[in-house]
Scaffold this motif. Structure first.
Motif, PDB file in Angstrom:
ATOM      1  N   CYS A  83       0.870  -1.173   0.000  1.00  0.00           N
ATOM      2  CA  CYS A  83       0.000   0.000   0.000  1.00  0.00           C
ATOM      3  C   CYS A  83       0.907   1.224   0.000  1.00  0.00           C
ATOM      4  CB  CYS A  83      -0.894   0.005   1.240  1.00  0.00           C
ATOM      5  SG  CYS A  83      -2.101   1.343   1.252  1.00  0.00           S
ATOM      6  N   PHE A  84       0.664   2.135  -0.924  1.00  0.00           N
ATOM      7  CA  PHE A  84       1.416   3.376  -0.951  1.00  0.00           C
ATOM      8  C   PHE A  84       0.961   4.216   0.236  1.00  0.00           C
ATOM      9  CE2 PHE A  84       2.917   7.327  -3.123  1.00  0.00           C
ATOM     10  CZ  PHE A  84       4.207   6.894  -3.393  1.00  0.00           C
ATOM     11  N   SER A  85       1.876   4.903   0.881  1.00  0.00           N
ATOM     12  CA  SER A  85       1.549   5.640   2.110  1.00  0.00           C
ATOM     13  C   SER A  85       0.398   6.623   1.919  1.00  0.00           C
ATOM     14  CB  SER A  85       2.784   6.356   2.654  1.00  0.00           C
ATOM     15  OG  SER A  85       3.321   7.227   1.680  1.00  0.00           O
ATOM     16  N   THR A  86       0.331   7.262   0.756  1.00  0.00           N
ATOM     17  CA  THR A  86      -0.779   8.197   0.525  1.00  0.00           C
ATOM     18  C   THR A  86      -2.102   7.463   0.377  1.00  0.00           C
ATOM     19  OG1 THR A  86      -0.306   8.214  -1.842  1.00  0.00           O
ATOM     20  CG2 THR A  86       0.652   9.990  -0.514  1.00  0.00           C
ATOM     21  N   GLY A  87      -2.049   6.197  -0.029  1.00  0.00           N
ATOM     22  CA  GLY A  87      -3.265   5.392  -0.126  1.00  0.00           C
ATOM     23  C   GLY A  87      -3.919   5.185   1.229  1.00  0.00           C
ATOM     24  N   LEU A  88      -3.093   5.035   2.261  1.00  0.00           N
ATOM     25  CA  LEU A  88      -3.648   4.919   3.611  1.00  0.00           C
ATOM     26  C   LEU A  88      -4.437   6.170   3.961  1.00  0.00           C
ATOM     27  CD1 LEU A  88      -0.793   3.359   5.796  1.00  0.00           C
ATOM     28  CD2 LEU A  88      -2.907   2.275   5.067  1.00  0.00           C
ATOM     29  N   ASP A  89      -3.851   7.319   3.692  1.00  0.00           N
ATOM     30  CA  ASP A  89      -4.512   8.584   4.005  1.00  0.00           C
ATOM     31  C   ASP A  89      -5.787   8.771   3.192  1.00  0.00           C
ATOM     32  OD1 ASP A  89      -2.479   9.175   5.787  1.00  0.00           O
ATOM     33  OD2 ASP A  89      -1.339  10.339   4.326  1.00  0.00           O
ATOM     34  N   GLY A 107       6.730   4.270   0.783  1.00  0.00           N
ATOM     35  CA  GLY A 107       6.671   5.704   0.540  1.00  0.00           C
ATOM     36  C   GLY A 107       7.217   6.058  -0.828  1.00  0.00           C
ATOM     37  N   ALA A 108       7.188   7.327  -1.122  1.00  0.00           N
ATOM     38  CA  ALA A 108       7.583   7.825  -2.440  1.00  0.00           C
ATOM     39  C   ALA A 108       9.047   7.524  -2.764  1.00  0.00           C
ATOM     40  CB  ALA A 108       7.314   9.323  -2.533  1.00  0.00           C
ATOM     41  N   ALA A 109       9.942   7.727  -1.829  1.00  0.00           N
ATOM     42  CA  ALA A 109      11.371   7.520  -2.099  1.00  0.00           C
ATOM     43  C   ALA A 109      11.664   6.067  -2.464  1.00  0.00           C
ATOM     44  CB  ALA A 109      12.204   7.952  -0.901  1.00  0.00           C
ATOM     45  N   HIS A 110      11.097   5.144  -1.710  1.00  0.00           N
ATOM     46  CA  HIS A 110      11.295   3.717  -1.992  1.00  0.00           C
ATOM     47  C   HIS A 110      10.731   3.366  -3.368  1.00  0.00           C
ATOM     48  CE1 HIS A 110      11.514  -0.608  -1.301  1.00  0.00           C
ATOM     49  NE2 HIS A 110      10.269  -0.672  -1.748  1.00  0.00           N
ATOM     50  N   PHE A 111       9.548   3.872  -3.668  1.00  0.00           N
ATOM     51  CA  PHE A 111       8.884   3.597  -4.938  1.00  0.00           C
ATOM     52  C   PHE A 111       9.706   4.122  -6.117  1.00  0.00           C
ATOM     53  CE2 PHE A 111       5.696   4.881  -8.180  1.00  0.00           C
ATOM     54  CZ  PHE A 111       5.263   3.615  -8.525  1.00  0.00           C
ATOM     55  N   ILE A 112      10.141   5.359  -6.042  1.00  0.00           N
ATOM     56  CA  ILE A 112      10.937   5.955  -7.119  1.00  0.00           C
ATOM     57  C   ILE A 112      12.243   5.192  -7.307  1.00  0.00           C
ATOM     58  CG2 ILE A 112      12.210   8.022  -7.856  1.00  0.00           C
ATOM     59  CD1 ILE A 112       9.144   8.239  -8.137  1.00  0.00           C
ATOM     60  N   GLU A 113      12.876   4.833  -6.219  1.00  0.00           N
ATOM     61  CA  GLU A 113      14.127   4.079  -6.297  1.00  0.00           C
ATOM     62  C   GLU A 113      13.925   2.760  -7.038  1.00  0.00           C
ATOM     63  OE1 GLU A 113      16.388   2.044  -2.799  1.00  0.00           O
ATOM     64  OE2 GLU A 113      16.901   4.177  -2.807  1.00  0.00           O
ATOM     65  N   GLU A 114      12.839   2.062  -6.750  1.00  0.00           N
ATOM     66  CA  GLU A 114      12.576   0.780  -7.398  1.00  0.00           C
ATOM     67  C   GLU A 114      12.281   0.928  -8.886  1.00  0.00           C
ATOM     68  OE1 GLU A 114       9.691  -1.687  -5.548  1.00  0.00           O
ATOM     69  OE2 GLU A 114      11.133  -2.375  -4.069  1.00  0.00           O
ATOM     70  N   ILE A 115      11.451   1.881  -9.258  1.00  0.00           N
ATOM     71  CA  ILE A 115      11.070   1.980 -10.670  1.00  0.00           C
ATOM     72  C   ILE A 115      12.191   2.523 -11.552  1.00  0.00           C
ATOM     73  CG2 ILE A 115       8.615   2.198 -10.154  1.00  0.00           C
ATOM     74  CD1 ILE A 115       8.803   5.156 -10.892  1.00  0.00           C
TER      75      ILE A 115
END
Length: 125
Positions: A83-89, A107-115
């Motif tokens: 779940c993306f952190s903003t999805g929780l909110d 979170g965003a940093a982890h996601f960007i790093e992976e893609i």
């Protein structure tokens, strides 16, 4: 050659069997083919990771299988759900609301790093 697939469910209607079922099925197929697969849910689509929600969405109205059944099958094939952190909110959820098949919140940093990795491909829905 890419070895990792990230499927992002962001704009898919969480209550539409077709909008949610197809990407999860594709993730299962990719995992069965030996690829490392993650499904990242954000926006309203993140609600499918909330306990009880995916269990109420049937793949077809005349069929007993639910989106949760698809999630369980994908998870058993090796797909990791996040779940993306903003999805929780967005969905007014907390970590303890998430289904057992969800590997956690990213979170965003982890996601960007992976893609941004060379061996990664991304599908968005």
């Amino acid at each position: 050659m890419a070895r990792k697939l990230i499927v992002v469910l962001a704009n898919a209607d969480p209550h539409s069997d077709e909008a949610i079922g197809a990407p999860i099925f594709q993730a299962s197929v990719a995992a069965s083919m030996g690829y490392q697969v993650e499904v990242v849910c954000t926006g309203n689509a993140a609600t499918i990771l909330k306990s009880g929600v995916a269990e109420a969405i049937h793949v077809k109205s005349a069929e007993a299988r639910t989106i949760y059944d698809f999630i369980k099958e994908a998870h058993a094939a090796g797909v990791r759900f996040h779940c993306f952190s903003t999805g929780l909110d967005t969905c007014a959820m907390r970590k303890h609301d998430l289904i057992a098949e969800c590997s956690g919140v990213i979170g965003a940093a982890h996601f960007i790093e992976e893609i941004m990795e060379n061996d990664c491909r991304v599908l968005t829905y």
